[in-house]
Design a protein around this motif. Sequence first.
Motif, PDB file in Angstrom:
ATOM      1  N   ILE A  76      -8.798   2.205   2.348  1.00  0.00           N
ATOM      2  CA  ILE A  76      -8.413   3.550   1.909  1.00  0.00           C
ATOM      3  C   ILE A  76      -7.763   4.329   3.046  1.00  0.00           C
ATOM      4  O   ILE A  76      -6.961   5.239   2.813  1.00  0.00           O
TER       5      ILE A  76
ATOM      6  N   LEU B 161      -3.918   5.065   3.362  1.00  0.00           N
ATOM      7  CA  LEU B 161      -3.249   6.138   2.623  1.00  0.00           C
ATOM      8  C   LEU B 161      -2.854   7.296   3.522  1.00  0.00           C
ATOM      9  O   LEU B 161      -2.148   8.212   3.078  1.00  0.00           O
TER      10      LEU B 161
ATOM     11  N   ARG C 220     -10.761  -2.430  -4.727  1.00  0.00           N
ATOM     12  CA  ARG C 220     -10.051  -1.529  -3.807  1.00  0.00           C
ATOM     13  C   ARG C 220      -8.600  -1.350  -4.242  1.00  0.00           C
ATOM     14  O   ARG C 220      -8.080  -0.230  -4.270  1.00  0.00           O
ATOM     15  N   LYS C 221      -7.963  -2.447  -4.556  1.00  0.00           N
ATOM     16  CA  LYS C 221      -6.553  -2.367  -4.941  1.00  0.00           C
ATOM     17  C   LYS C 221      -6.368  -1.493  -6.165  1.00  0.00           C
ATOM     18  O   LYS C 221      -5.430  -0.680  -6.232  1.00  0.00           O
TER      19      LYS C 221
ATOM     20  N   HIS D 106      -6.834   2.189  -5.242  1.00  0.00           N
ATOM     21  CA  HIS D 106      -5.698   2.698  -4.469  1.00  0.00           C
ATOM     22  C   HIS D 106      -4.491   2.945  -5.368  1.00  0.00           C
ATOM     23  O   HIS D 106      -3.804   3.969  -5.235  1.00  0.00           O
TER      24      HIS D 106
ATOM     25  N   GLY E 101       0.780  -1.236   0.000  1.00  0.00           N
ATOM     26  CA  GLY E 101       0.000   0.000   0.000  1.00  0.00           C
ATOM     27  C   GLY E 101       0.805   1.275   0.000  1.00  0.00           C
ATOM     28  O   GLY E 101       0.282   2.327  -0.351  1.00  0.00           O
TER      29      GLY E 101
ATOM     30  N   ASP F 134     -15.318   2.846  -0.405  1.00  0.00           N
ATOM     31  CA  ASP F 134     -14.215   1.886  -0.388  1.00  0.00           C
ATOM     32  C   ASP F 134     -14.566   0.627   0.404  1.00  0.00           C
ATOM     33  O   ASP F 134     -14.285  -0.489  -0.023  1.00  0.00           O
TER      34      ASP F 134
END
Length: 1618
Positions: free
Chosen positions: A344, A347, A297-298, A301, A127, A289
């Motif tokens: 999310i 982040l 989601r991936k 992101h 991530g 999300d």
Amino acid sequence: MLFSVLQEWQEAADSRAELLRYLKEQVPQIFCLKKDASPQEEEELMQSRLLHPLECFLFGEDPQEGLEKLKQGSTSSQLCGRVFKEGETVYSCRDCAIDPTCVLCMNCFQDSVHKSHRYKMHASSGGGFCDCGDVEAWKIGPCCSKHDPGAVITTNSDHCVLEPELQERAEKLFRVLLCYIKDFLVWEENFELPAELQPRTKDNAYYCVLYNDEHHSYDHVIYTLQRSVNCDQAEAQTHTALIDKEGRRAVKRGTFRSCAGIIAFCQVALEPNADRDQPCLISRLMLHDARMYKGARKIVHELIFCSMLMETEFKRLFAIEFTKHYKQLQKDFINDDHERSISITALSVQIFTVPTLARQLIEEGNVIKVIVDTVLELLREHLDDNNRFFFLGYSSDKFSRIQVIFHDLRYILISKPSVWTDELREQFLAGFKDFLGLLKCMQGMEEVKRQLGRHIAVEPEWEAGFTLQIQLRHILAMFQDWSSSNDELLLLAFKECHSVLMQCNNQPFHREATDYYMCKHILHVRPYKVSQEPVSIHLPISRLLAGKMTNILSSEWFTELPLRCVVLAAQVSAEMWRRNGLSLVSQVYYYQDVKCRDEMYDKDVLMLQIAASKMDPNHFLMLILLRFELFEYFNGSCTSKDQDELRQWNRLTEEMLYLLIVVIGERYIPGVSQVTKEDVTVREVIHLLCIEPMAHSSLVKGLPENVSLESVITKVATFKKPGVSGHGLYEVKKERLMEFNPFFYHYSRSQHSKAEESQKKRKAQEGNDKALPPPLPPAFCPAFSNVVRLLCCDIIIHILRHVLQRAVEDRPVNWTEAMIQRALHLIGQALLEEKTQLEDSTVEEVTFDFSLKARKHGKSVFLLLYKIKALPSLEAQKDMSLSSFRADLFCSYFPIFMFMFFIAQDKEKAERKRKAEAAKLHRQKIMAQMSAMQKNFIESNKMLYDNMPESGTQGEPVTSTVSCAMEQRDMCIAIGPQRGSTIDDREVLTCILCQEEQEVAAQAPAMVLTACVQRSTVLTQCRGKIPPFRADGTLYPLYMPPELAVGTHTGSCGHVMHATCWQKYFEAVQNTTRNRLHAELIIDLENGEYLCPLCKSLCNTVVPLIPLEPLTFNYENAEIIGQHLTLPRWIQILSARIKGLNSGIGNTGLCGEGQPDFRSILSYGVQEPITEMLVVCATTVHRVGLKTAPNELCPRVPVMAWNTCAFTIQAIENILQEEDKPLFGSLQNRQLAGLKAIVQFSASQRLKSSQAVIQRHFTDMLGVLLPALSRKNTPSLLEVDCFHLLVGLVLSIPSLYQEEAVDLQPSAVSSAYNHLHIFHLVTMAHMLQVLLSSTDFPEVEAGEETEETRAAAEFHATVSQHTGRYKVKKGIEPFLRCAALFFNCLTGVHPPEELFSTSVTSQGQMEALCSYLALPSNVFQLFQDHRDTVTPLLQRWCGSPAITKALKGKTQTVRYPRRRNRLMDLPEDYSALLNQASHFQCPKSTDDERKHPTLCLFCGAMLCSQSSCCLSQLDGEDVGACTAHAATCGAGVGMFLRIRECEIVLMASKTRGSTYPAPYLDDYGETDPHLGRGNPLHLCPERYRKLNQLWQQHCILEEIARSLEVVNVMFAFEWQML
């Protein structure tokens, strides 16, 4: 087709509608309409029918050409921005990173300046992205060489300007695609699509989609799919794996009825919505999300990473949006069941750790307030009626997710601002007020009240509160740092803190103030008893106040709460709260533990020091006595006969005195005295090392997290490097030991005892007094200078006098040794302080008058000390004494007695004396027993002693003895007519089970040696190519290939038992082990495994100990026979005997001229238990070596016994050569005993096996050397290993002496000639092997002899004169060394002394080998001596078609000497291995999910372990890549390096394995499994050499068994899936 579509899009008035229409048509056709489309097919269709047209529309031309134009017109980005996958290795620089979250990817790190710094490496959780190029992330070296803007030629403009048409098309396309993505991902209807995406026609087709969660197991999902969707197990496993990876999967397609049964991109994304109430596109994606599946989601992101976070301005705008929705995003994450790495909210680290962005978010969005409000709202359900937290019945999963939010607050506060603006100050203070609101809810939470009478029924919850405290400890320190960086802010923050503390109403007083009297001093204070009133250990606001101001005026309330906590800890230590259960004990432990003490215990001590500096010292001490509930006790108004109560008073007195020592002596706090943070760290390290020498990692664990150890460790300690095991240790320098304080306040009770014992022991060894006086502390700062007045006030004198008086009264219940120690330490502190003040000032200026008051008030303290020293009870106990009192006169006006004192313990001396006397008595007893045995032996053998000649009286026997010794020295020959005699060595061994001694003899009870038989590829010349076993047995195992692809090794730990004892033990193991948990992981009962009773080595058989029969050799007879039994004659007789056996005709003698020189084996006999053990061992070797069912009647049983004998000898010779050790004299006892036993066991196979079978084997093997006797499938000379052939022939030739009535064996002379001729034949064959396999041997051409061939032969002969001799000798040396070991164990003839030393030259060793083996020193002389016999054999050998093919290069041959296998070479720097692993691609998978690259240390192959993509079938069972590889590379044994985990995995079968430390060490001599510490690692050659020995000595199986035996396995690890 494509051109027309593009033209329609470009010419359409509403291109948005046209694009949506195209997507509406194409997407279902690609992903939905095909029933069984593979991922590869979908990828190809998506590329050709979806992405390619969109790319063409974007560029308006061929996408490749358009992309090239863009590249030419733009510069490379300064930011790397590589998005990390889970498990990918990332690097951080300890010297240059602004904070620990600043990391580099592998490629950037390798090309950066940080590679030579103190870096840290660890596995990413996924991530994040690489911070290379971010100037705010690094102090120096922000860019690697690839991303350095100075290394790239830049254009005039900072930004690349797009063509207007391209920019217009980009905005159109990105707007449409983002809306399309948003609509699909946030769409919540299950059966209807948005109006714009409705298909023209609907068919009755539905999908059953299965979403993943984190609650159901793999097996549960597979089972449910099999039942619901009616699919097989393989398909269900595929579905489950994809669901786990992507987050969802369509598992069935059909009708509704059937299924029911089962982003100029950034501008568009951040563009405000036309509807003011609706967020922008990117915000809507963020807010949805938690409702998306994992794969979506991936993708979202990564989209944000690659766009929003790459440009500073868009990153700022995105951060504002993220902060705006922060609370809702965190709420969604709390209710989600997926990990944070795919949320999310992960982040936040990319946003909040940027210093400028963090300050901007504080100013504009008040992000501190946002985060704190989020925490408070999420924890609101845990507030009680008093608005304090109460975590009874909390959800641990939810609470752990809430804790993650505190990381965001840490990120925001990482970088302290250097310039404060009014807006920043105002917003920070507003956020700080909210943070105080959170602390207010913690102040006084989870109060406890002492339980009396009955034990508490239910343990109260306490972990949540301390978890919260641990999460806040860094944040509290950061708030203090931010506040102290601005004077105005500091004052405002203090006022707010003080105001909130005054609002807290916990632990109130319930009674009015009362006067307390002691020593003419009055204290007016409210009564409060910790043992009777509620008390809480959580006081974050009080402690924050102590940290903010060390020069504030103290009040009673500020002192009261910290003092209650200290008293609570003391009462728990005195066991007054034992009925409250373990929860309170745990709270007190963490209160003083390194994880929490900085913001708990240390702050309480600091607050007490502040109070001591401002209060009257007598009043302060009276308050201490009151809260410790010792006021009446020291006032003399309290007595008791209750033993428990007296013990509690004593313990409380100890704790109270200890607190006074801490308050007065602990001055290593910046602000309390003139010390720096480095001085504080130095002192911490010194006291840790005074406990014991420690490894670097242990020191780090013993220090707070924010302490830099590297900057001080070299000043206080010396480093001792580790050996081949263990780790490096730091030892405190001697000059630093004077700073040791036995009552260091960070010592636990056990650490205090260890440190005190260690230092006393050190002083005793140095011959010094064992006293441990208090060290000289630094002077207090002026604000704290009044603290020392505690040492000379009236109350302290009264306390000391009271403690010493109770000791003088000599009633054990009234005092303890610890009380006296603490009182003496306080006296020492007072005397040191007085001495310091007298040295620094004149007598008139000194107001510190401890010694004067100690003498004047009532009974003198010093007089009491003298009385204690003379106490008879102390003399009787002999466990302590008071000594070394010294008086110094510092001033002529005041006779001040300065007493230095110690408590010296004499227990150690008494114990040592007792042990020495016991050892002396034991020695005397043993000597008496030995003397008695000696007398008994002489008496029993009186005749022997009476007949012994005296020296010089009878010369003949002496001469005979000398001549025999000389003859023995000259006859160091193992075979042939000149062989030496076998030494008659009587061997008496002790059974490890019954401890009875037993002589190894033929008629004695059988003795056995524990052994382990295993398949091995240690010597293989064709790694990974194990040939299949042929059932017809025409090749292996009868003929071992020269590649030694797989052999059977038999090793032993060297421990001996009676055969009957072993059988009983083995039966007991079989019966008891079945009931042990996971016992099958350690030993395989079905295959006869057990652990050695003594050393716990893994064994699977026993080798019977067969005595070596002493032979008397008739040299005259041997010489006569030798004249007739030449090599040709021997071959003739042998051939005749074999033909006779084959035709059933009688036998022909092998002793020359038919002389009947035989002796029956029945003349000495073999006991039945030995033959039984022979069968046991032979069956095990056969079963393990061939991986077949046990069958003692199989004809291959004797062959496998000979093979294991030969292979084991070759393995031992390989080890000796590898370690450069002499051939004889350097083997371990267990290796030597095992080798002798195996050779004799192999030689005894004729006793149990069918003679006809052995004769057949002998004939087949001899056919390799004598082609006249060969069969159809007899291999050529290049296809067999000569040493295996030698062992087989030597051990099987006695079978030719079989008669019809009895089994006979050849005489000693016959055996000598048999061995000699077989050995000479095999040696010549091996020399030919060496020549034929040499690289410069000429190719063979078919046809008759020509002038060219003759010239070639002459040329080769000329060259061979210069090179051939050396090559052949070098090539046959391993063979000769193995033969020497073999014949030594077989015949027992002592080898020459030259073979016992490595100092002898190579030529000398070769000559000694030749001499021992009855070879001419010039081995080529063999061909000359037997020219007539060998010439026709050479023609037949070289005429084999297989040899012709090999010489033509059509087949590969083994070169001699064989290549010696070693573990593969590893790079010195571990980061090189990590770099190699980062480029590893799984051969069977195309996804980018985390893999476990694992390196085979045998062959260097990189494997994908613990992954379903690389599963394969082995013996009908699914196994992982490592297990499958070990089966072919190591015959089931494997040694793998898991690169990302930095650990070795040892494997021995599909179900057994263990981990082992990797041979990589950091600079502190420690391994780093799983890269937990992340220090740079370097290869340790010694440890890698030990690993190599572990493999070559076949000890991997043993190491695994030992490891599994030590570790208590509760849950079995599936090693077969590795």
